[in-house]
Write an enzyme that holds these catalytic residues in place. Structure first.
Site, short mmCIF file in Angstrom:
data_model
loop_
_atom_site.label_atom_id
_atom_site.label_comp_id
_atom_site.label_asym_id
_atom_site.label_seq_id
_atom_site.Cartn_x
_atom_site.Cartn_y
_atom_site.Cartn_z
N CYS A 38 8.35 -1.29 47.31
CA CYS A 38 9.43 -2.01 48.12
C CYS A 38 9.76 -3.20 47.39
O CYS A 38 9.44 -3.55 46.19
CB CYS A 38 8.96 -2.36 49.57
SG CYS A 38 7.45 -3.31 49.61
N GLY A 70 13.06 0.71 46.54
CA GLY A 70 12.80 1.28 47.55
C GLY A 70 14.27 1.99 48.03
O GLY A 70 15.10 1.05 48.32
N ASN A 90 5.55 -6.42 50.04
CA ASN A 90 5.61 -5.73 48.73
C ASN A 90 4.21 -5.62 48.54
O ASN A 90 3.76 -6.54 48.21
CB ASN A 90 6.46 -6.33 47.82
CG ASN A 90 6.36 -5.34 46.37
OD1 ASN A 90 6.58 -6.06 45.39
ND2 ASN A 90 6.21 -4.36 46.46
N GLY A 91 3.62 -4.23 48.46
CA GLY A 91 2.26 -4.15 47.90
C GLY A 91 1.52 -3.11 48.85
O GLY A 91 2.21 -2.17 49.60
N TYR A 106 8.44 0.31 33.93
CA TYR A 106 9.21 0.99 34.46
C TYR A 106 9.89 0.25 35.86
O TYR A 106 11.06 0.42 36.00
CB TYR A 106 8.70 2.28 34.87
CG TYR A 106 9.48 3.26 35.89
CD1 TYR A 106 10.60 3.70 35.39
CD2 TYR A 106 8.85 3.39 36.89
CE1 TYR A 106 11.22 4.73 35.99
CE2 TYR A 106 9.89 4.25 38.05
CZ TYR A 106 10.78 4.71 37.60
OH TYR A 106 11.64 5.45 38.43
#
Length: 489
Positions: free
Chosen positions: A19, A45, A120-121, A260
């Protein structure tokens, strides 16, 4: 074998960031700025998006499945999110089902007032914590690991909200960059290792937090600095305050942000992501040269590394694969006899360029190998006499437990095959990966320090920087282990 959806393999053959998060404090039409920032983070996301705002009297939330566009570019939705404070989230699911109840920001009314959180994580001990919380009486409304944080805050015995929040953070393991909202202001924090990214910016009198610098660029904000690993920043009418509630730990940010995840026009760890990717390509050319006529990127993520490979090798860079940007995952194939053509809607060979040529394909990674197999075959069908492949990351042999949607290890091609076997599987004349040391050299280092690595590279090395409580717990799960089974994989 082709699946029912010809794009399923492609999306399943890439590591996916879970995300992106974005927050604004003290700005007119804060929700509109958040929506703009989420547009810039859409690559992180694409399953769902949400925005929560605070107008000084009440919290307002809109959450929806799908992209930001179409859900947050309507005036009526933005008008329903009033206030000068807002935060938002774009999501892929790595824990919890794909359902509206898991779309963030998550919100709850605590003793101290409303509390919204965007995460996020991934928490590597969420299953254990959740089981313990449910036994103590907590009632969960989602299957997301993020909700665990809310319950830990709610049940903490400390007096102030900040102390309760810190108490909660000290109980969790894994990776997190968090943006939280309370009636008093905004909280932004990053896990002690800094595995997941978070940056801070300014837009006039407004303070902004975002997963990547590109989101600051898009909304016209000025980059101030990164939120440092283990740092907790509070922003309120009283000003900005930074505290460091954890002991000193050597940072280990995710190296795959450079390979990436991040957009190439972002800056991560003080380095241009685009420049690092070009440098990886140059390292790859030096380490794994090949005699060919042209260098061809697998679009779009392979482009910077292919430019670096071409420049370092002196071999011409050419666009041998043309990508359509107008085909989504929901394209409907009306009949079985044309379903196999679906991959060409996304990527098509530039046959006039390729025919009769020896080529080297550059891509960022190989996960399952299904996309590589199709791309190599496409090049052969277009008339290439030799098809070699070079990968701008080391072999992905281990699953990630820090917010990246990776398959079970048994489904990772590099975990069950040698490089030579992988080359045969994708039908390439040769296959090679950049070395771990080469990856670190591209980051400006001498190589990977085995004793003190500067990044989390567990997907390549298996060197996980935190405990993996849920993964290591092989006890039979009981009725309270409600998180998605992928957490236990």
């Amino acid at each position: 074998m082709l699946t029912t959806n010809p794009f399923e393999d492609e999306y399943g053959d890439k590591l996916r960031e879970e995300c992106g998060v974005f927050g604004v404090f003290n700005a007119e039409s804060a929700a509109a700025i958040v929506a703009l920032g989420l547009h810039a983070l859409q690559h992180r996301g694409q399953e769902a998006a949400g925005v929560t705002s605070w107008d000084g009297a009440a919290f307002h939330t809109h959450r929806a499945m799908g992209h930001v566009a179409g859900n947050f570019d309507r005036d009526d939705i933005i008008r329903a999110l009033p206030g000068r404070v807002a935060c938002g989230h774009v999501r892929y699911s790595t824990t919890g089902e794909t359902a509206l109840r898991n779309v963030q920001p998550l919100f709850a009314e605590l003793q101290s007032g409303g509390f919204a959180v965007a995460h996020n994580g991934n928490l590597s001990n969420a299953v254990k914590l959740r089981r313990d919380l449910v036994r103590r009486g907590s009632i969960f409304q989602s299957t997301s690991d993020t909700e665990t944080i809310i319950h830990l805050v709610a049940t903490s015995q400390y007096r102030t909200l900040i102390d309760r929040f810190i108490d909660a953070l000290r109980q969790i393991e894994g990776a997190y960059s968090l943006i939280c909202m309370t009636p008093e202001g905004m909280i932004a924090c990053r896990d002690p290792l800094g595995i997941r990214p978070l940056v801070m910016g300014k837009l006039g009198d407004a303070t902004i937090f975002a997963s990547e610098t590109v989101a600051l660029d898009v909304c016209g904000a000025e980059f101030v600095r990164e939120v440092e690993p283990g740092e907790l920043i509070t922003v309120s009418e009283s000003g900005i305050r930074s505290v460091r509630p954890f002991g000193e730990v050597r940072a280990r940010p995710c190296v795959f942000e450079h390979v990436y995840f991040s957009r190439p026009d972002s800056v991560s760890d003080g380095r241009s992501v685009y420049d690092v990717r070009k440098a990886i390509g140059a390292e790859l050319a030096r380490e794994r040269p090949v005699e060919v006529d042209m260098v061809i990127p697998v679009p779009d993520s392979g482009v910077p590394a292919a430019i670096g490979y071409a420049q370092a090798s002196g071999i011409p860079f050419e666009l041998g694969i043309i990508r359509s940007h107008y085909v989504g995952r929901t394209f409907i194939q009306p009949a079985d006899n044309i379903r196999h053509l679906g991959v060409k809607l996304k990527h098509n060979a530039n046959s006039a360029l390729i025919r009769g040529k020896r080529i080297v394909l550059i891509d960022d990674s190989i996960v399952r190998g299904t996309t590589s197999l199709k791309i190599v075959q496409m090049m052969r069908d277009a008339g290439a006499t030799e098809v070699h492949m070079r990968i701008a990351s080391p072999p992905t042999r281990h699953s990630c437990f820090y917010g990246v949607d990776t398959p079970e290890r048994a489904k990772l091609l590099a975990a069950r095959m040698t490089v030579e076997e992988m080359a045969a599987y994708i039908n390439a004349d040769s296959l090679a990966f950049v070395s771990v040391d080469g990856l670190y050299r591209a980051l400006g280092e001498q190589g990977r320090d085995a004793l003190k690595p500067s990044h989390c590279d567990a997907c390549f090395t298996g060197d996980y920087p935190t405990p993996l409580t849920d993964h290591d717990d092989i006890a039979v799960p009981d009725q309270f282990a409600l998180l998605d089974e992928r957490v236990m994989a």
